[in-house]
Write a protein that holds these residues in place. Sequence first.
Motif, mmCIF file in Angstrom:
data_model
loop_
_atom_site.group_PDB
_atom_site.id
_atom_site.type_symbol
_atom_site.label_atom_id
_atom_site.label_comp_id
_atom_site.label_asym_id
_atom_site.label_seq_id
_atom_site.Cartn_x
_atom_site.Cartn_y
_atom_site.Cartn_z
ATOM 1 N N ARG A 182 38.632 56.954 45.684
ATOM 2 C CA ARG A 182 37.129 56.564 44.517
ATOM 3 C C ARG A 182 37.812 56.568 43.505
ATOM 4 N NH1 ARG A 182 34.001 61.751 46.574
ATOM 5 N NH2 ARG A 182 34.862 60.786 49.158
ATOM 6 N N ALA A 183 39.076 57.161 42.489
ATOM 7 C CA ALA A 183 38.803 57.559 41.183
ATOM 8 C C ALA A 183 39.799 55.330 41.149
ATOM 9 C CB ALA A 183 40.123 58.210 40.371
ATOM 10 N N LEU A 184 40.389 55.000 42.540
ATOM 11 C CA LEU A 184 41.084 53.906 41.951
ATOM 12 C C LEU A 184 39.838 52.892 41.977
ATOM 13 C CD1 LEU A 184 43.272 51.943 41.841
ATOM 14 C CD2 LEU A 184 43.398 52.431 44.259
ATOM 15 N N ASN A 185 38.886 52.870 42.636
ATOM 16 C CA ASN A 185 37.582 52.215 42.713
ATOM 17 C C ASN A 185 36.504 51.946 41.405
ATOM 18 O OD1 ASN A 185 37.364 52.085 45.293
ATOM 19 N ND2 ASN A 185 35.617 52.947 45.618
ATOM 20 N N ALA A 186 37.240 53.290 40.995
ATOM 21 C CA ALA A 186 35.962 53.804 39.319
ATOM 22 C C ALA A 186 37.242 52.670 38.080
ATOM 23 C CB ALA A 186 35.939 54.875 38.556
ATOM 24 N N LEU A 187 38.676 53.040 38.460
ATOM 25 C CA LEU A 187 39.487 52.260 37.200
ATOM 26 C C LEU A 187 39.320 51.075 37.729
ATOM 27 C CD1 LEU A 187 42.250 52.025 35.787
ATOM 28 C CD2 LEU A 187 43.233 52.540 37.899
ATOM 29 N N THR A 188 39.466 50.187 38.664
ATOM 30 C CA THR A 188 39.629 48.687 39.663
ATOM 31 C C THR A 188 37.816 48.280 37.848
ATOM 32 O OG1 THR A 188 40.336 49.204 41.370
ATOM 33 C CG2 THR A 188 38.800 46.800 40.600
ATOM 34 N N ALA A 189 36.531 48.575 38.711
ATOM 35 C CA ALA A 189 35.347 48.854 38.204
ATOM 36 C C ALA A 189 35.929 48.374 36.278
ATOM 37 C CB ALA A 189 34.189 49.524 38.719
ATOM 38 N N GLN A 190 36.532 49.560 35.791
ATOM 39 C CA GLN A 190 36.410 49.291 34.595
ATOM 40 C C GLN A 190 36.772 48.625 34.025
ATOM 41 O OE1 GLN A 190 35.185 51.840 32.744
ATOM 42 N NE2 GLN A 190 35.655 51.193 30.860
ATOM 43 N N VAL A 191 38.083 48.215 34.996
ATOM 44 C CA VAL A 191 39.380 46.595 34.409
ATOM 45 C C VAL A 191 38.486 45.277 34.653
ATOM 46 C CG1 VAL A 191 41.195 45.510 34.922
ATOM 47 C CG2 VAL A 191 41.783 47.821 34.672
ATOM 48 N N ASP A 192 37.657 45.513 35.202
ATOM 49 C CA ASP A 192 37.430 43.829 35.251
ATOM 50 C C ASP A 192 36.026 44.101 33.973
ATOM 51 O OD1 ASP A 192 36.039 41.570 37.459
ATOM 52 O OD2 ASP A 192 34.611 42.385 37.587
ATOM 53 N N ILE A 193 34.934 45.068 34.510
ATOM 54 C CA ILE A 193 34.484 44.259 33.136
ATOM 55 C C ILE A 193 34.846 44.309 31.815
ATOM 56 C CG2 ILE A 193 33.472 47.391 32.613
ATOM 57 C CD1 ILE A 193 30.658 46.619 32.827
ATOM 58 N N GLU A 194 35.756 44.871 31.941
ATOM 59 C CA GLU A 194 36.300 44.888 30.061
ATOM 60 C C GLU A 194 36.859 43.666 30.217
ATOM 61 O OE1 GLU A 194 37.608 50.091 29.168
ATOM 62 O OE2 GLU A 194 38.953 48.350 29.372
ATOM 63 N N ASN A 195 37.775 42.927 31.132
ATOM 64 C CA ASN A 195 38.754 41.765 31.047
ATOM 65 C C ASN A 195 38.050 40.454 32.085
ATOM 66 O OD1 ASN A 195 41.466 42.825 30.138
ATOM 67 N ND2 ASN A 195 40.823 44.484 31.081
ATOM 68 N N ARG A 196 36.758 40.458 32.310
ATOM 69 C CA ARG A 196 36.584 38.953 33.136
ATOM 70 C C ARG A 196 36.132 38.529 32.172
ATOM 71 N NH1 ARG A 196 31.523 42.300 36.100
ATOM 72 N NH2 ARG A 196 30.222 42.043 34.777
ATOM 73 N N HIS A 197 35.519 38.472 31.192
ATOM 74 C CA HIS A 197 35.025 37.728 30.178
ATOM 75 C C HIS A 197 36.149 36.821 29.174
ATOM 76 C CE1 HIS A 197 35.538 41.001 27.705
ATOM 77 N NE2 HIS A 197 35.496 40.482 26.616
ATOM 78 N N VAL A 198 37.539 37.646 29.334
ATOM 79 C CA VAL A 198 38.062 37.028 29.400
ATOM 80 C C VAL A 198 39.234 36.572 30.089
ATOM 81 C CG1 VAL A 198 38.419 38.502 26.829
ATOM 82 C CG2 VAL A 198 40.255 38.733 28.978
ATOM 83 N N GLY A 199 38.954 36.021 31.174
ATOM 84 C CA GLY A 199 39.410 35.626 32.186
ATOM 85 C C GLY A 199 40.560 35.996 33.306
ATOM 86 N N VAL A 200 39.897 37.692 33.358
ATOM 87 C CA VAL A 200 41.137 38.713 33.794
ATOM 88 C C VAL A 200 40.001 39.393 35.081
ATOM 89 C CG1 VAL A 200 42.914 40.642 34.082
ATOM 90 C CG2 VAL A 200 42.892 39.077 32.158
ATOM 91 N N ARG A 201 40.283 38.894 35.841
ATOM 92 C CA ARG A 201 39.490 39.701 37.444
ATOM 93 C C ARG A 201 40.009 40.690 37.698
ATOM 94 N NH1 ARG A 201 37.110 33.964 39.230
ATOM 95 N NH2 ARG A 201 39.432 33.773 38.769
ATOM 96 N N ALA A 202 39.286 42.579 38.655
ATOM 97 C CA ALA A 202 39.883 42.812 39.370
ATOM 98 C C ALA A 202 38.965 43.120 40.501
ATOM 99 C CB ALA A 202 39.864 44.376 38.393
#
Length: 275
Positions: free
Chosen positions: A163-183
């Motif tokens: 569950r925590a890994l899901n939350a980490l994934t969502a955090q990385v995705d929202i912080e980085n997808r606008h610079v081209g890095v998706r999670a």
Amino acid sequence: MTAERPLKGKVAFVAGASSGIGASIARTLASAGASVALVARRKEHLASVERDVAAYEVPVLALPADLAAKDAPQDAVNAAEQALGPVDILVNNAALARTGPIHDTHPRHWRQAFHLNLDVPFLLIRAVLPGMRERGHGWIVNISSEGSLLQADWSAPYSITKRALNALTAQVDIENRHVGVRAVAVLPGWVRTDLAQDPETLGVGVEDLLDPSDIADVVLWAVTRPAAVGIGPLIPVRPVSRNAQTLANWEHYLRTLRHYDTVGGHMTDVPGLPE
Ligand SMILES: NC(=O)c1ccc[n+]([C@@H]2O[C@H](COP(=O)([O-])OP(=O)(O)OC[C@H]3O[C@@H](n4cnc5c(N)ncnc54)[C@H](OP(=O)(O)O)[C@@H]3O)[C@@H](O)[C@H]2O)c1
């Protein structure tokens, strides 16, 4: 990039590549043209996956390592990048599936599960993310579990780490997808691997389960989405079989796992893991 080899020129790093889902992901990414760094502890298993990957005529590096050891995640990324170039796709697949009732969970087992299933993905992500952000391209793929979505008896610490890994994934995705890095987190239901442990004894036939390649296919689909497309970040992939889906069967399965000593009422140690 060609239609047949859409990952040509890309570098993938697969943590937990020696068997099951991770080995299948490594083969599938190589079949799409990616160079692959393979990381896990068992050398012979790793060497066999290395041969399979090399058959796709892509650069491959086998890195035998215990990712739970101090500095191992950063050291493994350094070695991979030196040999193959900057990592474009990080697959966090290594995990410890230790479960039991909370009242019999030793703090040491709790810490070991959180360390391998959450700290190690964080440390690997932290090692590759600055370079990915700078280059404006990258994928973080975390292999979670459908069990992270279910409130099942005796499923912790594993289910809580996922569950925590899901939350980490969502955090990385929202912080980085606008610079081209998706999670994305891929959440497998029951898959035929060593980790699935004799499901027939519970009345769940092996034909009820997914094959590791079903998960690998979804990972390949994810990392070949066009640059402007965000997905997930949570992608469950489950068998359609009712047998393999019921919460009751999963709870029954959790009660038969070999790493829980039902007589002694405690989780058993996994050899080689730090205290
Ligand atoms: N099978 C399922 O039904 C299922 C369902 C949901 C989610 N999953 C998830 O899928 C992932 C893969 O599991 P699997 O079913 O394919 O089981 P598996 O065959 O046992 O794979 C686990 C992988 O992790 C590696 N690993 C474990 N501890 C490690 C460590 N300390 N350092 C480096 N590598 C380590 C193992 O390699 P070594 O032992 O050689 O180190 C192996 O390559 C896990 O994240 C699991 O939670 C599986």
